[in-house]
Design an enzyme around this catalytic site. Structure first.
Site, PDB file in Angstrom:
ATOM      1  N   SER A 118       0.828  -1.206   0.000  1.00 53.26           N
ATOM      2  CA  SER A 118       0.000   0.000   0.000  1.00 53.26           C
ATOM      3  C   SER A 118       0.864   1.258   0.000  1.00 53.26           C
ATOM      4  CB  SER A 118      -0.857   0.066   1.275  1.00 53.26           C
ATOM      5  OG  SER A 118      -1.511  -1.143   1.496  1.00 53.26           O
ATOM      6  N   HIS A 139      -2.024  -3.117  -6.755  1.00 54.88           N
ATOM      7  CA  HIS A 139      -2.637  -2.719  -5.485  1.00 54.88           C
ATOM      8  C   HIS A 139      -4.133  -3.015  -5.520  1.00 54.88           C
ATOM      9  CE1 HIS A 139      -3.955   0.463  -2.448  1.00 54.88           C
ATOM     10  NE2 HIS A 139      -3.341  -0.481  -1.781  1.00 54.88           N
ATOM     11  N   GLU A 151      -4.951  -1.058  -8.897  1.00 58.85           N
ATOM     12  CA  GLU A 151      -4.025  -0.058  -9.415  1.00 58.85           C
ATOM     13  C   GLU A 151      -2.760  -0.803  -9.846  1.00 58.85           C
ATOM     14  OE1 GLU A 151      -4.910   3.932  -6.836  1.00 58.85           O
ATOM     15  OE2 GLU A 151      -3.870   2.358  -5.774  1.00 58.85           O
ATOM     16  N   ASN A 189      -5.830   6.012  -2.558  1.00 53.51           N
ATOM     17  CA  ASN A 189      -5.630   6.277  -1.131  1.00 53.51           C
ATOM     18  C   ASN A 189      -5.042   7.667  -0.883  1.00 53.51           C
ATOM     19  OD1 ASN A 189      -6.777   3.922  -0.331  1.00 53.51           O
ATOM     20  ND2 ASN A 189      -4.852   2.799  -0.134  1.00 53.51           N
TER      21      ASN A 189
HETATM   22  N1  LIG Z   1      -5.491  -5.078   4.578  1.00 53.68           N
HETATM   23  C1  LIG Z   1      -5.781  -4.164   3.654  1.00 53.68           C
HETATM   24  O1  LIG Z   1      -6.853  -3.520   3.680  1.00 53.68           O
HETATM   25  C2  LIG Z   1      -4.827  -3.943   2.509  1.00 53.68           C
HETATM   26  C3  LIG Z   1      -5.299  -3.311   1.337  1.00 53.68           C
HETATM   27  C4  LIG Z   1      -4.416  -3.153   0.257  1.00 53.68           C
HETATM   28  C5  LIG Z   1      -3.114  -3.581   0.369  1.00 53.68           C
HETATM   29  N2  LIG Z   1      -2.675  -4.170   1.535  1.00 53.68           N
HETATM   30  C6  LIG Z   1      -1.288  -4.655   1.577  1.00 53.68           C
HETATM   31  O2  LIG Z   1      -1.314  -6.060   1.414  1.00 53.68           O
HETATM   32  C7  LIG Z   1      -0.204  -6.652   2.125  1.00 53.68           C
HETATM   33  C8  LIG Z   1      -0.725  -7.702   3.072  1.00 53.68           C
HETATM   34  O3  LIG Z   1      -1.631  -7.116   3.969  1.00 53.68           O
HETATM   35  P1  LIG Z   1      -2.669  -7.993   4.829  1.00 53.68           P
HETATM   36  O4  LIG Z   1      -3.610  -7.029   5.428  1.00 53.68           O
HETATM   37  O5  LIG Z   1      -3.161  -9.121   4.027  1.00 53.68           O
HETATM   38  O6  LIG Z   1      -1.680  -8.548   5.970  1.00 53.68           O
HETATM   39  P2  LIG Z   1      -1.904  -9.805   6.936  1.00 53.68           P
HETATM   40  O7  LIG Z   1      -1.115  -9.524   8.145  1.00 53.68           O
HETATM   41  O8  LIG Z   1      -3.345 -10.127   7.073  1.00 53.68           O
HETATM   42  O9  LIG Z   1      -1.228 -11.023   6.140  1.00 53.68           O
HETATM   43  C9  LIG Z   1       0.132 -11.113   5.888  1.00 53.68           C
HETATM   44  C10 LIG Z   1       0.454 -12.585   5.684  1.00 53.68           C
HETATM   45  O10 LIG Z   1       1.784 -12.681   5.185  1.00 53.68           O
HETATM   46  C11 LIG Z   1       2.390 -13.791   5.834  1.00 53.68           C
HETATM   47  N3  LIG Z   1       3.846 -13.684   5.731  1.00 53.68           N
HETATM   48  C12 LIG Z   1       4.669 -12.898   6.470  1.00 53.68           C
HETATM   49  N4  LIG Z   1       5.942 -13.105   6.080  1.00 53.68           N
HETATM   50  C13 LIG Z   1       5.915 -13.999   5.081  1.00 53.68           C
HETATM   51  C14 LIG Z   1       6.906 -14.608   4.276  1.00 53.68           C
HETATM   52  N5  LIG Z   1       8.192 -14.304   4.442  1.00 53.68           N
HETATM   53  N6  LIG Z   1       6.514 -15.491   3.338  1.00 53.68           N
HETATM   54  C15 LIG Z   1       5.218 -15.803   3.176  1.00 53.68           C
HETATM   55  N7  LIG Z   1       4.232 -15.255   3.912  1.00 53.68           N
HETATM   56  C16 LIG Z   1       4.585 -14.375   4.855  1.00 53.68           C
HETATM   57  C17 LIG Z   1       1.852 -13.750   7.244  1.00 53.68           C
HETATM   58  O11 LIG Z   1       2.020 -15.000   7.902  1.00 53.68           O
HETATM   59  C18 LIG Z   1       0.385 -13.407   6.977  1.00 53.68           C
HETATM   60  O12 LIG Z   1      -0.388 -14.558   6.755  1.00 53.68           O
HETATM   61  C19 LIG Z   1       0.522  -5.493   2.796  1.00 53.68           C
HETATM   62  O13 LIG Z   1       1.581  -5.072   1.987  1.00 53.68           O
HETATM   63  C20 LIG Z   1      -0.554  -4.412   2.874  1.00 53.68           C
HETATM   64  O14 LIG Z   1      -0.020  -3.103   2.900  1.00 53.68           O
HETATM   65  C21 LIG Z   1      -3.503  -4.385   2.604  1.00 53.68           C
END
Ligand SMILES: NC(=O)c1ccc[n+]([C@@H]2O[C@H](COP(=O)([O-])OP(=O)(O)OC[C@H]3O[C@@H](n4cnc5c(N)ncnc54)[C@H](O)[C@@H]3O)[C@@H](O)[C@H]2O)c1
Length: 400
Positions: A118, A139, A151, A189
């Site tokens: 993000s 994104h 995006e 965003n």
């Molecule tokens: N949550 C949102 O609303 C949202 C929206 C858009 C983008 N994002 C982006 O998406 C990404 C993930 O966010 P999320 O909310 O799903 O996070 P989350 O914490 O729910 O999930 C992250 C996952 O990644 C896993 N992980 C960590 N290290 C790892 C590795 N080395 N190899 C494999 N898996 C690994 C964790 O175990 C976990 O299951 C981030 O970059 C975030 O900025 C999030």
């Protein structure tokens, strides 16, 4: 480039719903997480999302067929025949570095890597590999299997072929895939941040109360008010994003101090059952504005219980003028094509009308006049975008 095999790294909130978007289109997904426990959580979330589709009428056998398209793994050794990877691990540059280094080592040299980050730099993420031309931002919006926008963000070294492949893949998922140049918070965003922050300043100044602000936003363009949305996403997330935008863009993104107080008092929104709104403990539904907010507002207003002067009468436009102004700054920086901006905002945020259409409906000259009036009173947050002024000087009435 033909994409036959896709992998999603990170089976959390985003990774599991991105996987559901793929299997919903019949595309097999290799899903990776760090260990079996994390993987199981992700798979349980996929099962839950599929079950809700069955509850809404999807045939159970179709849901089972989709579920069978997910292969779960904790090993990169399975990645040798993957064509396209979507990384959705935690938002931490060191973790992402390790992931991209491993992908670079285990994947075929032609494989394309995308990141769902993000806020982190796609150029920096690309630099962790020996194929920065094949690294791109994708994104997605939460929940990724439902939200219509993705995006697509090239880094400095990303090739046109890579961008095109990511756009085609987004379209295969049935999404509006919009090319957005790299900038902090990307397009949607970035614009959302200006509007969310202005809602807080309105509240702090006493220009309007919580419910009036949210109702004005909904009546004008939004599916949900900014303060209800902040409660949904959490004041802690909101504060981190606001600080990041301030650091990247400066004064016009100056975070309203309300959030800091809310975080300090653990009034984070829905997750603590109290934020701008109170929540019913049983149903978890919104139960009117939270009376405890007056303590926060008084504390921020120097403990005197005084409201600042709101010299301009509150109207919904106050919330959207900073967003419109930021949209013109984005066009000026060529962050996206002018014709993509409103569709991206509508698909990403569920707006009924995008900021550029708002501006043309107001009349660009009238819109600039209002921004200038707000600039006189509120300062930097409303400094008029030079491109908007140019449109008015040249007497253009449409934006292209
Ligand atoms: N949550 C949102 O609303 C949202 C929206 C858009 C983008 N994002 C982006 O998406 C990404 C993930 O966010 P999320 O909310 O799903 O996070 P989350 O914490 O729910 O999930 C992250 C996952 O990644 C896993 N992980 C960590 N290290 C790892 C590795 N080395 N190899 C494999 N898996 C690994 C964790 O175990 C976990 O299951 C981030 O970059 C975030 O900025 C999030």
């Amino acid at each position: 480039m033909q994409i036959n095999r896709v992998a999603v790294v990170g089976a959390g909130t985003m990774g599991s719903s991105i996987a559901v978007a793929f299997i919903g289109k019949g595309i097999p997904v290799l899903l990776k997480d760090i260990d079996q426990a994390q993987l199981d959580k992700g798979l349980a979330n996929i099962d839950r999302l599929l079950k809700s589709r069955v509850d809404k009428g999807m045939a159970k056998k179709d849901a089972d067929a989709q579920r069978a398209l997910v292969e779960a793994t904790t090993e990169y050794s399975k990645f040798s025949d993957v064509d396209f990877v979507i990384e959705a691990v935690a938002e931490n540059i060191d973790i992402k570095k390790k992931v991209f280094e491993s992908l670079d080592e285990y994947c075929n040299v032609d494989a394309i890597f995308s990141s769902n980050t993000s806020s982190l730099s796609i150029t920096q993420i690309g630099s962790f590999t020996r194929r920065p031309d094949k690294v791109v931002g994708m994104h997605f919006f939460n929940p990724a299997h439902l939200m219509k926008l993705v995006e697509v963000i090239p880094g400095l070294e990303t090739s046109q072929d890579t961008v095109q492949t990511a756009i085609s893949l987004g379209q295969t998922l049935g999404k509006l895939a919009v090319r957005v140049e790299e900038c902090a918070s990307f397009l949607v965003n970035r614009l959302l941040g200006r509007y969310m922050n202005e809602a807080l300043w309105c509240l702090l100044e006493g220009a309007a109360d919580i419910e009036t602000i949210d109702k004005a936003a909904c009546d004008f363009a939004m599916p949900i008010g900014p303060l209800a949305l902040r409660d949904m996403n959490g004041a802690d997330i909101g504060l981190a994003v606001a600080k990041f935008n301030f650091q990247e863009y400066g004064e016009r993104f100056a975070p309203c101090p309300i959030l800091e107080q809310m975080v300090e008092k653990n009034m984070l929104g829905q997750k603590t059952m109290g934020g701008f709104y109170a929540y019913d403990k049983e149903t978890r539904k919104r139960a009117g504005a939270n009376a405890e907010m007056s303590t926060i507002l008084n504390a921020v207003r120097n403990g005197k219980g005084e409201k600042k002067n709101a010299t301009i009468e509150f109207k919904a436009e106050r919330l959207f003028l900073p967003m419109i102004n930021e949209a013109f700054l984005c066009l000026q920086e060529r962050i996206c094509a002018p014709e993509d901006l409103d569709p991206a905002l509508c698909a990403g945020l569920g707006m009924r009308i995008g900021p550029l259409a708002m501006a043309t409906q107001m009349g660009l000259d009238n819109c600039l006049k209002q921004i200038e009036e707000h600039f006189e009173v509120f300062g930097e947050r409303f400094r008029p975008a030079p491109l908007l002024k140019r449109y008015v000087w040249s007497k253009r009435t449409t934006i292209s």
